[in-house]
Design a protein around this motif. Structure first.
Motif: not given
Length: 283
Positions: A24-30, A2-11
């Motif tokens: 990070a929590d959103t990625i882990r949940a995804g 699995k790969l995720v790509s995300w523009n995070i707007q400096w979090a």
């Protein structure tokens, strides 16, 4: 895989709060990503809203301690006291990393608009289905001239890599600096391209190159040919834009297409002004 790509707007989320932990929590949940490709990661910036000079590369490395990190800043200038002040793309991989490139993309002069140097992080990974190149990038927002030049560079990179895969450079006895890096034809290109699916730049990127195997194929259209692209910005009341649309994509070379099993956009999270794009590959 699995790969995720995300523009995070400096979090920075749609609530205007900055939180690396929330990203990070959103990625882990995804879905527990093996490879994480982030755009707009900041180091040493204190003028961006919500930041006070944090090193977000270090913060994400702490959040994903089992992943190797490849950071490719486009903007890279000394800050106060000579400390780094960087802004760019971060690739985190739980898979073994076999080769790394940090490339600057073209930046032709265009004084009519603001702009910044852009970059692409590229790494060859030892994936379950075989070696794979992953490229994480973020193209210029304001200047179509610069964005077009950057798209042309991404097309050229694919052609160059395919040529190297078929005819790697000769080795030089006793000199490991000349050891040819692993650069397979199978590649995945992801990020924020700052153009829409009907734009001239998008059409240029997916245009047939005339070199079999070097083309970039839009995975959304490959997997969902009858559906319009899911929106990746403008969904949760961020500072911009004033309408929802898609500008975040995942592309693959033809060699990778048989291994691609799924692509979807997480439209629920408001942890950034963009939405995460998830890609799954068969082992």
């Amino acid at each position: 895989m699995k790969l995720v790509s995300w523009n995070i707007q400096w979090a920075r989320g749609c609530d205007r709060q900055v939180s690396v932990r929330r990203i990070a929590d959103t990625i882990r949940a995804g879905g527990d990503a093996d490879v994480i490709c982030l755009q707009e990661v900041a180091v040493g910036h204190d003028a961006l809203p919500g930041l006070s000079g944090e090193d977000q590369v270090a913060q994400f490395m702490a959040e994903f301690a089992g992943h190797a990190a490849v950071f490719a800043p486009g903007s890279d200038q000394p800050g106060e006291g000579g400390r780094p002040r960087q802004f760019g793309n971060l690739l985190l991989s739980r898979l073994p990393v076999r080769a790394v490139w940090r490339r600057l993309l073209p930046w032709p002069a265009d004084p009519s608009v603001p702009s910044m140097q852009r970059a692409v992080a590229e790494a060859t990974l030892e994936a379950p289905g075989g070696p794979l190149r992953v490229l994480c990038t973020h193209l210029e927002y304001y200047s179509p001239l610069q964005r077009t030049a950057q798209v042309e560079a991404l097309r050229a990179l694919s052609a160059e890599a395919l040529a190297h895969a078929g005819a790697p450079p000769a080795e030089k006895d006793g000199n490991t600096a000349f050891l040819p890096p692993l650069r397979p034809a199978a590649a995945l290109l992801c990020g924020d391209f700052n153009c829409e699916p009907d734009s001239a730049e998008y059409r240029l990127l997916v245009e047939r190159s005339g070199q079999p195997g070097a083309d970039w194929v839009d995975l959304w259209r490959h997997l969902h040919p009858a559906r319009p692209h899911a929106h990746t910005v403008g969904l949760h009341g961020a500072d911009w834009p004033d309408r929802p649309y898609c500008c975040d994509f995942a592309f693959a070379t033809p060699a990778l297409l048989p291994r691609v099993s799924d692509l979807h956009v997480d439209t629920a999270t408001d942890a950034s002004d963009h939405q995460p794009v998830w890609v799954e590959l068969r082992g």
